[in-house]
Write a protein that holds these residues in place. Structure first.
Motif, PDB file in Angstrom:
ATOM      1  N   ARG A   1       0.837  -1.200   0.000  1.00  0.00           N
ATOM      2  CA  ARG A   1       0.000   0.000   0.000  1.00  0.00           C
ATOM      3  C   ARG A   1       0.880   1.262   0.000  1.00  0.00           C
ATOM      4  N   LYS A   2       0.506   2.259  -0.855  1.00  0.00           N
ATOM      5  CA  LYS A   2       1.262   3.497  -1.014  1.00  0.00           C
ATOM      6  C   LYS A   2       0.456   4.722  -0.596  1.00  0.00           C
ATOM      7  N   GLN A   3      -0.864   4.685  -0.864  1.00  0.00           N
ATOM      8  CA  GLN A   3      -1.710   5.841  -0.566  1.00  0.00           C
ATOM      9  C   GLN A   3      -3.158   5.383  -0.444  1.00  0.00           C
ATOM     10  N   THR A   4      -3.889   5.957   0.488  1.00  0.00           N
ATOM     11  CA  THR A   4      -5.305   5.639   0.673  1.00  0.00           C
ATOM     12  C   THR A   4      -6.162   6.825   0.247  1.00  0.00           C
ATOM     13  N   LEU A   5      -7.156   6.518  -0.596  1.00  0.00           N
ATOM     14  CA  LEU A   5      -8.114   7.530  -1.036  1.00  0.00           C
ATOM     15  C   LEU A   5      -9.479   7.206  -0.453  1.00  0.00           C
ATOM     16  N   VAL A   6     -10.462   8.007  -0.720  1.00  0.00           N
ATOM     17  CA  VAL A   6     -11.806   7.790  -0.177  1.00  0.00           C
ATOM     18  C   VAL A   6     -12.394   6.503  -0.711  1.00  0.00           C
ATOM     19  N   ASN A   7     -12.279   6.278  -2.013  1.00  0.00           N
ATOM     20  CA  ASN A   7     -12.917   5.107  -2.629  1.00  0.00           C
ATOM     21  C   ASN A   7     -11.924   4.131  -3.236  1.00  0.00           C
ATOM     22  N   ALA A   8     -10.628   4.371  -3.013  1.00  0.00           N
ATOM     23  CA  ALA A   8      -9.644   3.487  -3.647  1.00  0.00           C
ATOM     24  C   ALA A   8      -8.366   3.450  -2.830  1.00  0.00           C
ATOM     25  N   GLU A   9      -7.540   2.500  -3.180  1.00  0.00           N
ATOM     26  CA  GLU A   9      -6.214   2.366  -2.584  1.00  0.00           C
ATOM     27  C   GLU A   9      -5.184   2.342  -3.703  1.00  0.00           C
ATOM     28  N   ARG A  10      -3.992   2.876  -3.403  1.00  0.00           N
ATOM     29  CA  ARG A  10      -2.927   2.887  -4.396  1.00  0.00           C
ATOM     30  C   ARG A  10      -1.770   2.023  -3.884  1.00  0.00           C
ATOM     31  N   PHE A  11      -1.221   1.208  -4.800  1.00  0.00           N
ATOM     32  CA  PHE A  11      -0.212   0.217  -4.417  1.00  0.00           C
ATOM     33  C   PHE A  11       0.998   0.332  -5.339  1.00  0.00           C
ATOM     34  N   ILE A  12       2.081  -0.329  -4.872  1.00  0.00           N
ATOM     35  CA  ILE A  12       3.298  -0.456  -5.663  1.00  0.00           C
ATOM     36  C   ILE A  12       3.706  -1.916  -5.650  1.00  0.00           C
ATOM     37  N   THR A  13       4.271  -2.379  -6.771  1.00  0.00           N
ATOM     38  CA  THR A  13       4.792  -3.744  -6.830  1.00  0.00           C
ATOM     39  C   THR A  13       6.288  -3.669  -7.095  1.00  0.00           C
ATOM     40  N   PRO A  14       7.025  -4.742  -6.827  1.00  0.00           N
ATOM     41  CA  PRO A  14       8.472  -4.716  -7.070  1.00  0.00           C
ATOM     42  C   PRO A  14       8.818  -4.370  -8.507  1.00  0.00           C
ATOM     43  N   GLU A  15       8.056  -4.931  -9.467  1.00  0.00           N
ATOM     44  CA  GLU A  15       8.345  -4.651 -10.876  1.00  0.00           C
ATOM     45  C   GLU A  15       8.120  -3.171 -11.198  1.00  0.00           C
ATOM     46  N   LEU A  16       7.002  -2.629 -10.688  1.00  0.00           N
ATOM     47  CA  LEU A  16       6.685  -1.240 -10.973  1.00  0.00           C
ATOM     48  C   LEU A  16       7.710  -0.307 -10.324  1.00  0.00           C
ATOM     49  N   LYS A  17       8.143  -0.670  -9.114  1.00  0.00           N
ATOM     50  CA  LYS A  17       9.108   0.177  -8.424  1.00  0.00           C
ATOM     51  C   LYS A  17      10.434   0.234  -9.179  1.00  0.00           C
ATOM     52  N   GLU A  18      10.856  -0.892  -9.729  1.00  0.00           N
ATOM     53  CA  GLU A  18      12.107  -0.953 -10.463  1.00  0.00           C
ATOM     54  C   GLU A  18      12.052  -0.091 -11.727  1.00  0.00           C
ATOM     55  N   HIS A  19      10.955  -0.216 -12.470  1.00  0.00           N
ATOM     56  CA  HIS A  19      10.834   0.561 -13.702  1.00  0.00           C
ATOM     57  C   HIS A  19      10.563   2.047 -13.421  1.00  0.00           C
ATOM     58  N   GLU A  20       9.906   2.303 -12.298  1.00  0.00           N
ATOM     59  CA  GLU A  20       9.656   3.704 -11.935  1.00  0.00           C
ATOM     60  C   GLU A  20      10.969   4.464 -11.808  1.00  0.00           C
ATOM     61  N   GLN A  21      11.908   3.855 -11.109  1.00  0.00           N
ATOM     62  CA  GLN A  21      13.186   4.515 -10.913  1.00  0.00           C
ATOM     63  C   GLN A  21      13.900   4.743 -12.244  1.00  0.00           C
ATOM     64  N   GLU A  22      13.846   3.775 -13.103  1.00  0.00           N
ATOM     65  CA  GLU A  22      14.506   3.891 -14.403  1.00  0.00           C
ATOM     66  C   GLU A  22      13.853   4.978 -15.257  1.00  0.00           C
ATOM     67  N   ILE A  23      12.509   5.013 -15.250  1.00  0.00           N
ATOM     68  CA  ILE A  23      11.794   5.996 -16.076  1.00  0.00           C
ATOM     69  C   ILE A  23      12.010   7.415 -15.537  1.00  0.00           C
ATOM     70  N   LEU A  24      11.868   7.556 -14.211  1.00  0.00           N
ATOM     71  CA  LEU A  24      12.004   8.885 -13.624  1.00  0.00           C
ATOM     72  C   LEU A  24      13.415   9.435 -13.799  1.00  0.00           C
ATOM     73  N   GLU A  25      14.409   8.564 -13.655  1.00  0.00           N
ATOM     74  CA  GLU A  25      15.781   9.004 -13.863  1.00  0.00           C
ATOM     75  C   GLU A  25      15.981   9.464 -15.300  1.00  0.00           C
ATOM     76  N   ALA A  26      15.397   8.721 -16.230  1.00  0.00           N
ATOM     77  CA  ALA A  26      15.526   9.085 -17.650  1.00  0.00           C
ATOM     78  C   ALA A  26      14.833  10.414 -17.915  1.00  0.00           C
ATOM     79  N   GLN A  27      13.644  10.626 -17.322  1.00  0.00           N
ATOM     80  CA  GLN A  27      12.914  11.884 -17.531  1.00  0.00           C
ATOM     81  C   GLN A  27      13.674  13.067 -16.938  1.00  0.00           C
TER      82      GLN A  27
END
Length: 885
Positions: A492-518
């Protein structure tokens, strides 16, 4: 806020932030301090109180619960420029304070500094209404012997830098007026009378006591040899470098000039002739500049105005301009094609300024590229013209094609305004940037694929992958579907009124690569953009030289177009003191009335003619006739064709005018004082090569005083000044001067009376007018019929009584004989005083009584020019009542 309250507020302030604010404010006490706090610029203390009033801001308080809360007002940082412009337009300075480090990385207080001081003279205007206007900052110093002044001026937006020395306070004021100065820089040692005048004129005075002696200042002064000019330029440059705190590589090497190189037009004459500013509206419309300006570029418009403000004395340069205009008139299709290409050219001068200043963005560079792309075709079109006339001109047109190629290769055609958010640099320009973009593009596709895979694995069709700046990338799932997730994979990463936001190991790995590139991509883009901009900056001088040539071409094309449209002709310049204008017209009035409605007139003065004495009724066109000659001279001496069927003119060194009635309320001078002061300026400074226009001199005082002064001035010009002079008057007695002054000639404006109605011919005829038609003009103005009838009755009585007196004396009315000896110090001394005690007229031809004597004396001494029609009517009614008693 009063000073005491401000001091108390500062004493009560103990926070580190307010201590920092007060320390910076102490360095800029005469400026509004825009202090950056997050997304706002804040104003405190006196700045907040005054700023909230001027800018219509909400005034709040900091430390509300303290004994002395601090007044506070703020503006959003993205809208700050609008507020700064408002303050600067009203004559204030604004010091912009920025955060010099990231608050997240700061230890203690965030470091802040003033990054720029914006003042009326340093403001770089980008608005459309200011495109054809310069904004000059003037530096002013006094010579060590206090006998003359050094005057330098610069336009920060274009890089123009010029300097001269002037001899008198009036000469200083004339230059400040010509430059439309809003701010001057001094060392604080100007004379008290000049300081007071500058204050009255609303010109901001800034003080600079520290002189910089660095390589940049020395480079810009390299062409100067006069010590006073060097000192003055140093003063101006020191102020610019101190206040702007950045590179000013676009400033051009200082050019010395002499006021005597140009046709002199003092500030009153420039205003009276409405060359660049309409006297009534203070706008451009209705002026000579308005008529002549058919320029297609902003820089061409500015150059045309500069030409009009400084007409030339050099015959060779004028003839060269005439030659080019003549060819451009004949070559219609080439002229039209050139003007169409110029419409593709942006303001190269100000683009160069923004590039050097470090404020140019991607779109500015694209405007530069598009402008440079038009150059080859412009050069080809000019090559089709007579090369004996345009050959040297073409050599000045460096197309700067290498910069055009660089911008084309580097800058994306859809570059945004921001220079830090990416999208500036074209793909293929830099290999490393392309690799970052590939990672970003592939990353986005990977995210789309991951979203599809996760939906299929979890059976949640509403599952989506998103991004925000605070939490980064996330997988969002509605709360109703959370049970379908594997808690081992989903964090779990963030809680909203009607939803929850999550992160997975795969997404976290690519997030770092994409953000660094941007991030790396945006940073690299900015560095590449700055490199391109800096490369262009090293070629600023080439761009400015090209801008000057294009501006000149634009002005010549404009003058050629206007000459053809309004049937102007090439003037013939002569070394003789001869004026021979056939069918001359006032170009601005003609444009308003239309060519068919305007009545053209000749202006002829042989070398022996010094003064044309013009008589005729009001509204008949005397002032227009005088002004049209002056405007024709100005046009001829900027190199323009002129409004006539033919024109032969000498080159005049100065034009002086005394036209119209106006008080100088700022200086506390009456209409008559202004009239005499302007007349004195002409008499003291005119030469035999000058042109003087005097309109109705003497009307601002009693009749005998006015007539005496008018005669004395005419005689003084005739005997001493020898300037070509047009003198219009209602004093018909002055026409007799033609019998005693051999170089004076009478002319008049034709008018006839038909069935009691006055009809103007607007035609200039030889000889004096037969009468003044004053009552007829009053009738045209709509005064009541009873008043007109009474005025006519009074006039007949006065005329009859005047005739009776003359018959009794057995001699005609005459003017004072021209004096053989003149005193240069006192023009009025020329006219002998007239004792009229024994010749007192009886106003209404009734028996002389004490009451009628008083009325007659009042009539004799009344200044009619100072009365409105209603006041005149009331006066007549008062006299009637007095005489009936």
């Amino acid at each position: 806020m009063d000073g005491k309250r401000g001091i108390m507020a500062k004493k009560a302030t103990t926070t580190p932030m307010m201590a920092q604010y007060n320390e910076i404010k102490a360095q800029y006490p005469d400026a509004f301090l825009f202090y950056r706090l997050g997304d706002f610029y804040e104003l405190f203390n006196e700045d907040a109180v005054k700023g909230s009033q001027i800018l219509e801001l909400t005034l709040t308080q900091r430390n509300k619960n303290s004994e002395n809360p601090i007044p506070m007002a703020g503006v959003p940082h993205h809208a700050a420029q609008n507020y700064i412009d408002i303050l600067v337009d009203q004559g204030y300075k604004v010091a912009v304070v920025e955060q010099m480090e990231n608050p997240a990385d700061a230890e203690g207080m965030v470091k802040r500094e003033v990054v720029q001081l914006v003042t009326p003279g340093t403001r770089m205007k980008d608005s459309a209404d200011a495109a054809k206007e310069n904004n000059y900052l003037v530096g002013l110093t006094m010579a060590d012997d206090h006998q003359c002044f050094g005057l330098a001026y610069a336009d920060l937006s274009t890089g123009e830098l010029k300097v001269t020395r002037v001899q008198t306070v009036n000469a200083v004021l004339n230059e400040l007026s010509r430059l439309e100065t809003k701010e001057i820089v001094t060392t604080g040692d100007l004379p008290d009378d000049l300081n007071a005048t500058l204050t009255n004129l609303g010109i901001l005075k800034s003080k600079q006591t520290e002189f910089l002696n660095n390589a940049e200042v020395s480079y810009l002064n390299q062409n100067l040899s006069d010590d006073l000019e060097i000192k003055t330029t140093n003063l101006l440059l020191s102020y610019l470098f101190t206040t702007q705190k950045r590179s000013l590589d676009h400033l051009q090497i200082a050019q010395p000039y002499e006021v005597a190189q140009f046709l002199k037009l003092d500030r009153n004459s420039r205003a009276n002739l409405e060359i660049t500013t309409n006297l009534r509206t203070q706008k451009r419309s209705g002026t000579l500049l308005w008529l002549l300006d058919n320029t297609k570029t902003a820089m061409g418009g500015r150059m045309l105005k500069q030409w009009l403000e400084q007409p030339l004395l050099d015959r060779s340069t004028l003839e060269q301009r005439y030659d080019k205009i003549a060819i451009l008139i004949d070559e219609y299709f080439t002229r039209v094609a050139l003007q169409e290409k110029l419409q593709q050219v942006y303001d190269l001068e100000r683009l160069a300024g923004r590039i050097a200043y470090g404020t140019a963005n991607g779109r500015d560079l694209l405007q530069l590229r598009n402008s440079l792309r038009a150059m080859p075709e412009i050069i080809d079109l000019l090559a089709d013209l007579d090369q004996t006339i345009f050959g040297d001109f073409i050599k000045q047109l460096d197309p700067v094609s290498d910069l055009e190629a660089l911008i084309t290769e580097a800058i994306d055609d859809d570059a945004p305004i921001s220079v830090t958010d990416g999208g500036l640099i074209k793909s293929g320009f830099n290999q490393q940037l392309d690799s970052y973009r590939k990672v970003t593009t592939n990353g986005k596709q990977w995210l789309a694929d991951l979203e599809a895979t996760e939906r299929e694995a979890t059976g949640i069709n509403s599952l989506k992958i998103g991004y925000n700046k605070v939490f980064g990338y996330y997988i969002e799932v509605t709360k109703a579907n959370i049970d379908k997730l594997d808690p081992e994979r989903y964090t779990r990463k963030q809680t909203l009124v009607n939803a929850e936001r999550f992160i997975t190991p795969e997404l976290k790995e690519h997030e770092q690569e994409i953000l660094e590139a941007q991030t790396e991509s945006s940073d690299l883009e900015y560095r590449l953009f700055v490199e391109v901009r800096d490369t262009i900056k090293t070629n600023i001088a080439r761009i400015q030289q090209l801008a000057n040539a294009i501006s000149t071409l634009d002005v010549l094309l404009s003058l050629a177009t206007v000459a053809e449209d309004y049937h102007f002709v090439r003037p013939e310049l002569t070394d003789e003191e001869t004026i021979d204008i056939k069918d001359g017209r006032h170009p601005v009035v003609e444009k308003v009335l239309g060519h068919q409605s305007y009545v053209a007139n000749d202006v002829t003065m042989s070398p022996d003619d010094l003064i044309l004495l013009i008589t005729g009724p009001n509204m008949s066109g005397k002032s227009t006739y005088m002004r049209q000659l002056a405007l024709t001279v100005v046009m001829a001496q900027i190199g323009s064709f002129v409004p006539a069927s033919s024109a032969k003119l000498p080159i005049f060194d100065q034009i002086f005018t005394r036209i119209g009635a106006a008080d100088d309320l700022i200086s506390g001078n009456s209409t008559f004082m202004v009239e005499m002061a302007e007349a004195n300026t002409a008499l003291q400074n005119a030469t035999s090569h000058s042109l003087i226009l005097f309109d109705e001199l003497g009307r601002g005082t009693a009749t005998y005083d006015g007539m005496a002064l008018a005669q004395a001035i005419i005689e003084y010009v005739h005997a001493h000044t020898h300037a070509k002079t047009l003198f219009s008057t209602h004093y018909h007695e002055l026409t007799e001067l033609a019998e005693s002054l051999p170089h004076l000639r009478n002319i008049h404006v034709g008018a006839t009376e038909e069935n009691g109605e006055l009809v103007f011919s607007h035609k200039i005829l030889d000889g004096p007018a037969d009468q003044s038609y004053g009552i007829n003009v009053a009738k045209l103005a709509g005064l009541p019929d009873s008043l007109i009838s009474r005025a006519t009755e009074i006039l007949h009585g006065l005329e009859a009584q005047g005739a009776s007196v003359n018959e009794t004396e057995n001699e005609p009315e005459h003017l004072a004989e021209p004096s053989a000896v003149y005193q240069a110090q006192s023009v009025a001394a020329v006219a002998e005083p007239v004792d009229t005690t024994d010749d007192q007229l009886d106003l209404f031809q009734i028996e002389t009584s004490q009451q009628s004597q008083l009325v007659a004396e009042e009539v004799q001494n009344l200044n009619l020019a100072a009365l409105t029609p209603l006041e005149a009517m009331m006066k007549i009614n008062q006299w009637q009542n007095q005489l009936r008693e």
